[in-house]
Design an enzyme around this catalytic site. Sequence first.
Site, PDB file in Angstrom:
ATOM      1  N   PRO A   1       0.628  -1.159  -0.165  1.00 21.20           N
ATOM      2  CA  PRO A   1      -0.245   0.097  -0.096  1.00 21.20           C
ATOM      3  C   PRO A   1       0.856   1.224  -0.062  1.00 21.20           C
ATOM      4  O   PRO A   1       0.503   2.411  -0.640  1.00 21.20           O
ATOM      5  CB  PRO A   1      -0.921  -0.153   1.468  1.00 21.20           C
ATOM      6  CG  PRO A   1      -0.772  -1.407   1.531  1.00 21.20           C
ATOM      7  CD  PRO A   1       0.491  -2.027   1.267  1.00 21.20           C
ATOM      8  N   TYR A   2       1.985   1.213   0.927  1.00 18.22           N
ATOM      9  CA  TYR A   2       2.867   2.573   0.772  1.00 18.22           C
ATOM     10  C   TYR A   2       3.400   2.735  -0.669  1.00 18.22           C
ATOM     11  O   TYR A   2       3.457   3.778  -1.070  1.00 18.22           O
ATOM     12  CB  TYR A   2       4.133   1.983   1.652  1.00 18.22           C
ATOM     13  CG  TYR A   2       5.367   2.968   1.589  1.00 18.22           C
ATOM     14  CD1 TYR A   2       5.124   4.188   2.278  1.00 18.22           C
ATOM     15  CD2 TYR A   2       6.504   2.366   1.077  1.00 18.22           C
ATOM     16  CE1 TYR A   2       6.330   4.980   2.103  1.00 18.22           C
ATOM     17  CE2 TYR A   2       7.553   3.144   0.997  1.00 18.22           C
ATOM     18  CZ  TYR A   2       7.530   4.321   1.519  1.00 18.22           C
ATOM     19  OH  TYR A   2       8.924   5.258   1.593  1.00 18.22           O
ATOM     20  N   LEU A   3       3.916   1.727  -1.283  1.00 18.26           N
ATOM     21  CA  LEU A   3       4.436   1.693  -2.714  1.00 18.26           C
ATOM     22  C   LEU A   3       3.586   2.222  -3.581  1.00 18.26           C
ATOM     23  O   LEU A   3       3.706   2.954  -4.480  1.00 18.26           O
ATOM     24  CB  LEU A   3       5.188   0.479  -3.117  1.00 18.26           C
ATOM     25  CG  LEU A   3       6.281  -0.018  -2.324  1.00 18.26           C
ATOM     26  CD1 LEU A   3       6.807  -1.396  -2.874  1.00 18.26           C
ATOM     27  CD2 LEU A   3       7.420   0.967  -2.604  1.00 18.26           C
TER      28      LEU A   3
END
Length: 210
Positions: free
Chosen positions: A125-127
């Site tokens: 999700p961060y990426l």
Amino acid sequence: MRVSVIGANGKIGRLLVERLQAAAGTVPVAMVREEEQAAALREGGVEAVVGDLEGDFTSALDGADAVVFTAGSGAHTGKDKTLLVDLWGAVRVMKHCIARGPRRFIMVSAMRAGDPDAASGGIKPYLVAKWAADEWLLRSGLDFTILRPGGLTDDAGTGRVEAAARIERRGTIPREDVAAAAVHCLRTPETVGQVYDLLSGDVPVEKALR
Ligand SMILES: NC(=O)c1ccc[n+]([C@@H]2O[C@H](COP(=O)([O-])OP(=O)(O)OC[C@H]3O[C@@H](n4cnc5c(N)ncnc54)[C@H](OP(=O)(O)O)[C@@H]3O)[C@@H](O)[C@H]2O)c1
């Protein structure tokens, strides 16, 4: 050159502000979230502005010639903050830059943000948030450079990196070397429009980003 540093109380942000303050021809404008942080910076002779990417940040960009976005919600907050800071905070700054300037925009993103499907597990999700912010910047018409470092360390910088549009191997890089790369980009118009994966390496920063 006045350079707004968004995320100036962060680990890269602090190193970057120091470098910009020490170098000839660059003046940092440090955006931080707390008045005490701003006061401490001002005591050291640094121009500091209180702002929040989830609120008002616009005064940090007044009169700037360039912006370096090195803010992030960090590993200790939830995915809501990843969306609101890493993605939407970045987009809000870009929108402001399109409307009011500055046009020069350096993004500190993350390795593998170009291809979040290559990652698995909790980091995806961060990426995806970093990917979306980078895509927005790529299409913004701003004079961008995107730096995508690997795992960040607090080791002393070496001034030597590996840089390429895409690096397949995993690795790390000292935050000092990312700050050095950002300063080099600010000084080097040829880096406009470039996207670099960045790891520790053998090549001087100036040469690696050529
Ligand atoms: N960790 C890694 O291995 C890695 C690898 C590649 C890329 N990156 C990315 O590199 C960037 C810089 O890393 P770093 O280690 O310097 O990060 P850091 O030390 O966590 O600094 C991030 C800064 O963003 C600020 N921030 C958070 N929310 C904000 C908001 N709403 N408004 C304004 N500022 C806000 C924080 O403010 P406070 O100080 O007030 O909390 C902090 O100063 C981040 O975007 C990170 O995602 C990290």
